[in-house]
Design a protein around this motif. Structure first.
Motif, PDB file in Angstrom:
ATOM      1  N   SER A 125       0.901  -1.180   0.069  1.00  0.00           N
ATOM      2  CA  SER A 125      -0.145   0.048   0.040  1.00  0.00           C
ATOM      3  C   SER A 125       0.764   1.345   0.109  1.00  0.00           C
ATOM      4  O   SER A 125       0.629   2.320  -0.801  1.00  0.00           O
ATOM      5  N   ILE A 126       1.626   1.380   0.848  1.00  0.00           N
ATOM      6  CA  ILE A 126       2.676   2.469   0.983  1.00  0.00           C
ATOM      7  C   ILE A 126       3.557   2.712  -0.404  1.00  0.00           C
ATOM      8  O   ILE A 126       3.389   3.701  -1.120  1.00  0.00           O
ATOM      9  N   ALA A 127       3.925   1.500  -1.081  1.00  0.00           N
ATOM     10  CA  ALA A 127       4.804   1.414  -2.263  1.00  0.00           C
ATOM     11  C   ALA A 127       3.879   1.887  -3.434  1.00  0.00           C
ATOM     12  O   ALA A 127       4.305   2.977  -4.164  1.00  0.00           O
ATOM     13  N   LEU A 128       2.765   1.591  -3.426  1.00  0.00           N
ATOM     14  CA  LEU A 128       1.926   1.879  -4.652  1.00  0.00           C
ATOM     15  C   LEU A 128       1.256   3.498  -4.385  1.00  0.00           C
ATOM     16  O   LEU A 128       1.297   4.151  -5.589  1.00  0.00           O
ATOM     17  N   LEU A 134       4.661  10.076  -7.055  1.00  0.00           N
ATOM     18  CA  LEU A 134       5.766  10.178  -7.982  1.00  0.00           C
ATOM     19  C   LEU A 134       5.288  10.482  -9.569  1.00  0.00           C
ATOM     20  O   LEU A 134       5.829  11.513 -10.188  1.00  0.00           O
ATOM     21  N   ILE A 135       4.531   9.778  -9.942  1.00  0.00           N
ATOM     22  CA  ILE A 135       3.749   9.976 -11.202  1.00  0.00           C
ATOM     23  C   ILE A 135       3.016  11.437 -11.229  1.00  0.00           C
ATOM     24  O   ILE A 135       3.035  11.958 -12.266  1.00  0.00           O
ATOM     25  N   GLN A 136       2.308  11.448 -10.223  1.00  0.00           N
ATOM     26  CA  GLN A 136       1.699  12.847 -10.196  1.00  0.00           C
ATOM     27  C   GLN A 136       2.679  14.090 -10.368  1.00  0.00           C
ATOM     28  O   GLN A 136       2.265  15.104 -10.787  1.00  0.00           O
ATOM     29  N   SER A 137       3.786  13.947  -9.608  1.00  0.00           N
ATOM     30  CA  SER A 137       4.917  15.124  -9.633  1.00  0.00           C
ATOM     31  C   SER A 137       5.217  15.504 -10.769  1.00  0.00           C
ATOM     32  O   SER A 137       5.436  16.737 -11.328  1.00  0.00           O
ATOM     33  N   THR A 138       5.304  14.462 -11.852  1.00  0.00           N
ATOM     34  CA  THR A 138       5.479  14.739 -13.209  1.00  0.00           C
ATOM     35  C   THR A 138       4.472  14.884 -14.226  1.00  0.00           C
ATOM     36  O   THR A 138       4.492  15.414 -15.316  1.00  0.00           O
ATOM     37  N   LEU A 146      -1.695  22.312 -13.995  1.00  0.00           N
ATOM     38  CA  LEU A 146      -2.205  21.717 -15.213  1.00  0.00           C
ATOM     39  C   LEU A 146      -1.344  20.636 -15.660  1.00  0.00           C
ATOM     40  O   LEU A 146      -0.348  20.454 -15.131  1.00  0.00           O
ATOM     41  N   TYR A 147      -1.885  19.718 -16.752  1.00  0.00           N
ATOM     42  CA  TYR A 147      -1.000  18.537 -16.935  1.00  0.00           C
ATOM     43  C   TYR A 147       0.264  19.072 -17.787  1.00  0.00           C
ATOM     44  O   TYR A 147       0.353  20.324 -18.286  1.00  0.00           O
ATOM     45  N   THR A 148       1.473  18.262 -17.674  1.00  0.00           N
ATOM     46  CA  THR A 148       2.453  18.850 -18.258  1.00  0.00           C
ATOM     47  C   THR A 148       2.351  18.001 -19.825  1.00  0.00           C
ATOM     48  O   THR A 148       1.338  17.361 -20.017  1.00  0.00           O
ATOM     49  N   LYS A 149       3.185  18.547 -20.670  1.00  0.00           N
ATOM     50  CA  LYS A 149       2.824  18.185 -22.087  1.00  0.00           C
ATOM     51  C   LYS A 149       2.788  16.761 -22.432  1.00  0.00           C
ATOM     52  O   LYS A 149       2.015  16.136 -23.380  1.00  0.00           O
ATOM     53  N   GLU A 150       3.748  16.157 -21.999  1.00  0.00           N
ATOM     54  CA  GLU A 150       3.717  14.513 -21.979  1.00  0.00           C
ATOM     55  C   GLU A 150       2.506  14.172 -21.801  1.00  0.00           C
ATOM     56  O   GLU A 150       1.730  13.061 -22.394  1.00  0.00           O
TER      57      GLU A 150
END
Length: 562
Positions: A125-128, A134-138, A146-150
Motif C-alpha cells: 500500500s505504501i509503495a503503490l 511520483l507519477i503525479q509530480s511529473t 495543469l497537465y505537463t505536455k507529455e
C-alpha cells in the motif's frame, strides 16, 4: 538507487481496541515508526498536525467519537489528507464496499492474518501510494496544476478514443512579451498571472469535458469540445487579467485547430493551433486565429522552401539579378552601381521573389548560406564584366545580422574579392538598419573591420523603425539608403516628404550620399532630385535584370533625359 529505503516511514494505527493496537504495533514496529490512537477525533488531529509525515493509516471503522467512515470523509475534503492511503480494519464483509467508495486501498480483517501477510499488505500500500505520487509530480505542472505536455497528449488521446463521436478543438494560448511582466513586477507577480490563466483554462476544460496543459513558460494548450464562439473563452481570460494588469501591458493570443481535421494526430493538431497562434505575433487587431486550408498551404509552402534549399543550390535554381542605381546629381542620370538581388525558379512554385523566401531563411539559419551564394555569384560576375568591358562597376550585396556575428566574415569577403580581382571598395555591403538593434557593440566593431579592409558599407532601410541620430553618430557607414516605405508616400504625403528632406539633410551633414530605392515615377524622381538625393534605383529606370542585360546596358552611353 532507491533513496526511499533510507528512512523509516510513520504509520498511524487508529483502533478502538487496545489489544488490536498492541498486536499491530508489535508487528509493524520492526520496520516502521508506529503512532497509536483509540478514537477518530484524535486520529484526524494527528493527521493534520503531521501532514506529509504519515505514510499510512490503519483505520478501525468502528471508532468512538468519530467513526472510520467519517474520518475518511473528512480526509477526502482535505486535499493533503486525501493523499494518505488507508487500510480499513474490519471484521464485516459488508463494510468493504463502502470503504472502497471512500478510497480505502486495502483491508485487514479481524482476527488478523500472519505478521508476514500484514507487513506485505502494508508495504504494498505504501509503495503503490509513493509511486502514484511520483507519477503525479511529473504529471502536473507544479505552478499551475495543469497537465505537463507529455501527459497531456497521452490523456488527450485517451479522451478522443473514449469519445469518438465528439468533435474536439485544439487551442494554443500564449502571451505577448510576458518576460517584461517578470522584469517589471517580479517573478512572483508573473506566477500569479500564469495561475490566473491556468484557473480559467481549468474551468473551461471542466465545462467542455476537456483537459488543459502548460506546454512552456507562458504557453498553454486546451483540448475542448468543438464550438464556434472562440471569443468567449478568450474574453474570460482577458477579463481576469485586466483585474491585475493594464490593457496595454499584456496581450493574450489564441490559435485554434478545429476538430474537423480528423486525419491528423493530436500532436499535429496542436502544432497547427500553435502555428495559428504565432501568426498573430505582429497582429494587434485580432486576438485569435483559426487554422484553415489557406494557412495550411502557407505552412506547407514554408516547409518546402526550407527543405528544398540545398537542392536548389545544387541545381542552380537561384538566379542573381542586378538592379541599376543611377546618380541623378548632374543634368543626366548616370549609371553608378548595381544591387545584386536573388530570385528562385522553383520547380513547383515558379518564379519567386526574394521577399517570399528570404524571411524564412532568416528565421531558420539558412540566410548565411544564401548570402554567401549571392556574394560568390556577384563577385564572379563582376570579374566577367571587367574582362568584357575593361572596367569594374560597383555592386552592392546584402549582409544579414547573422553574417555580422561571424568572426570570419572579413576574411571570407576579402578572399572572394581577391579571387575575382576586385577592389573591396567596389564590393558594396548593405546592412539593414534593424541589425543595429541586436547588438550595437558587435555591429560597430564588425563594420569598422570591414571598412578598414577597404569595403564600403551602406545602411539599408534607414527610417524603417530603429533609426536614431545616436546610431548615425556611432556607426561608421558610407551611405544611407532610405526605406522604400517613405518613397512610396512622398507624392501625396507632405509629412513623409518632410522626413525624407530631413534624412537627406542628415546625410549631407555626415558627408555621405543618400540612396532612394523604389522610385517608380518621374514625380518621385523630381522630388528627390530637388531635395538633394544623389542616387536612386527603381522601376522608373529599370527592374532587376540579368547579367546579359546589364552588359547591353553598359554598352549604351546613356546620355539622355530619361
Amino acid at each position: 538507487m532507491d533513496n526511499t529505503k533510507d528512512f523509516r516511514r510513520s504509520i498511524l494505527v487508529a483502533d478502538a481496541k487496545a489489544a488490536d493496537r498492541k498486536i499491530l504495533s508489535e508487528i509493524l514496529s520492526q520496520q516502521y515508526d508506529v503512532i497509536q490512537t483509540e478514537n477518530g477525533s484524535e486520529a484526524l488531529a494527528i493527521l493534520r498536525s503531521r501532514k506529509g509525515q504519515i505514510s499510512l493509516l490503519l483505520l478501525d471503522l468502528l471508532l468512538p467519537e468519530i467513526d472510520g467512515y467519517a474520518v475518511m470523509e473528512s480526509m477526502i475534503k482535505d486535499g493533503e489528507l486525501a493523499k494518505i492511503p488507508v487500510i480499513a480494519l474490519t471484521s464485516e464483509k459488508s463494510a468493504e464496499v463502502k470503504s472502497l467508495q471512500l478510497a480505502a486501498v486495502d483491508f485487514l480483517t479481524n482476527p488478523f492474518d500472519t505478521p508476514e501477510v500484514i507487513l506485505a499488505r502494508v508495504r504494498h500500500s505504501i509503495a503503490l501510494n509513493e509511486q502514484t505520487k511520483l507519477i503525479q509530480s511529473t504529471e502536473r505542472d507544479l505552478l499551475t496544476h495543469l497537465y505537463t505536455k507529455e501527459y497531456f497528449f497521452e490523456y488527450a488521446k485517451q479522451l478522443q478514443e473514449r469519445n469518438p463521436n465528439t468533435t474536439m478543438d485544439s487551442l494554443a494560448i500564449n502571451l505577448t512579451n510576458f518576460h517584461l511582466i517578470n522584469e517589471i513586477y517580479g517573478r512572483n507577480f508573473g506566477n500569479i498571472i500564469l495561475q490566473t490563466i491556468a484557473a480559467d483554462i481549468t474551468q473551461l476544460a471542466e465545462e467542455s469535458e476537456g483537459i488543459g496543459c502548460r506546454y512552456n513558460a507562458d504557453g498553454f494548450f486546451l483540448y475542448m469540445a468543438h464550438h464556434w464562439n472562440y471569443e468567449k473563452p478568450l474574453e474570460r481570460i482577458q477579463f481576469h487579467l485586466s483585474e491585475l494588469l493594464k490593457e496595454t501591458e499584456i496581450h493574450v493570443r489564441m490559435g485554434i485547430c478545429q476538430g474537423t481535421f480528423r486525419s491528423i494526430s493530436i500532436e499535429q493538431s496542436f502544432d497547427r493551433a500553435l502555428y495559428a497562434c504565432n501568426s498573430l505575433r505582429e497582429n494587434f487587431t485580432s486576438a485569435f486565429a483559426v487554422y484553415d486550408e489557406k494557412m495550411h498551404e502557407e505552412e506547407v509552402r514554408k516547409a518546402r522552401i526550407l527543405s528544398d534549399f540545398a537542392d536548389a543550390v545544387e541545381k542552380r535554381q537561384f538566379s542573381v539579378l542586378y538592379q541599376p542605381k543611377y546618380n541623378i546629381h548632374g543634368e543626366f542620370p548616370v549609371l553608378s552601381s548595381l544591387e545584386a538581388l536573388v530570385s528562385w525558379s522553383h520547380p513547383e512554385f515558379g518564379k519567386m521573389r526574394p521577399d517570399t523566401f528570404i524571411p524564412q531563411f532568416e528565421k531558420n539559419g539558412l540566410i548565411q548560406k544564401m548570402d554567401k551564394y549571392v556574394w560568390k555569384e556577384a563577385a564572379c560576375q563582376m570579374r566577367k564584366w571587367k574582362e568584357l568591358h575593361g572596367t569594374t562597376i560597383p555592386v552592392s550585396v546584402n549582409v544579414s545580422r547573422v553574417d555580422l556575428h561571424d568572426p570570419k566574415i572579413v576574411d571570407y569577403l576579402l578572399q572572394i574579392t581577391k579571387e575575382n580581382d576586385i577592389d573591396p571598395s567596389q564590393f558594396l555591403l548593405e546592412i539593414t538598419e534593424s541589425a543595429y538593434i541586436d547588438d550595437n557593440n558587435i555591429l560597430v566593431e564588425t563594420v569598422k573591420k570591414l571598412r578598414e579592409a577597404g569595403f564600403k558599407v551602406e545602411m539599408d532601410d534607414f527610417g524603417s523603425g530603429y533609426s536614431s541620430l545616436n546610431m548615425l553618430a556611432t556607426l561608421p557607414i558610407d551611405a544611407i539608403k532610405i526605406d522604400i516605405g517613405f518613397i512610396r508616400k512622398i507624392i501625396y504625403d507632405k509629412k513623409t516628404m518632410y522626413l525624407v528632406n530631413v534624412i537627406i539633410g542628415i546625410a549631407k551633414e555626415f558627408g555621405i550620399p543618400c540612396i532612394a530605392e523604389g522610385v517608380e515615377t518621374k514625380e518621385q524622381l523630381d522630388l528627390l532630385k530637388n531635395a538633394g538625393c544623389e542616387i536612386v534605383q527603381g522601376y522608373y529606370f529599370s527592374k532587376p535584370i540579368s547579367p546579359e542585360e546589364i552588359s547591353e546596358l553598359r554598352k549604351k552611353a546613356i546620355r539622355q533625359d530619361i
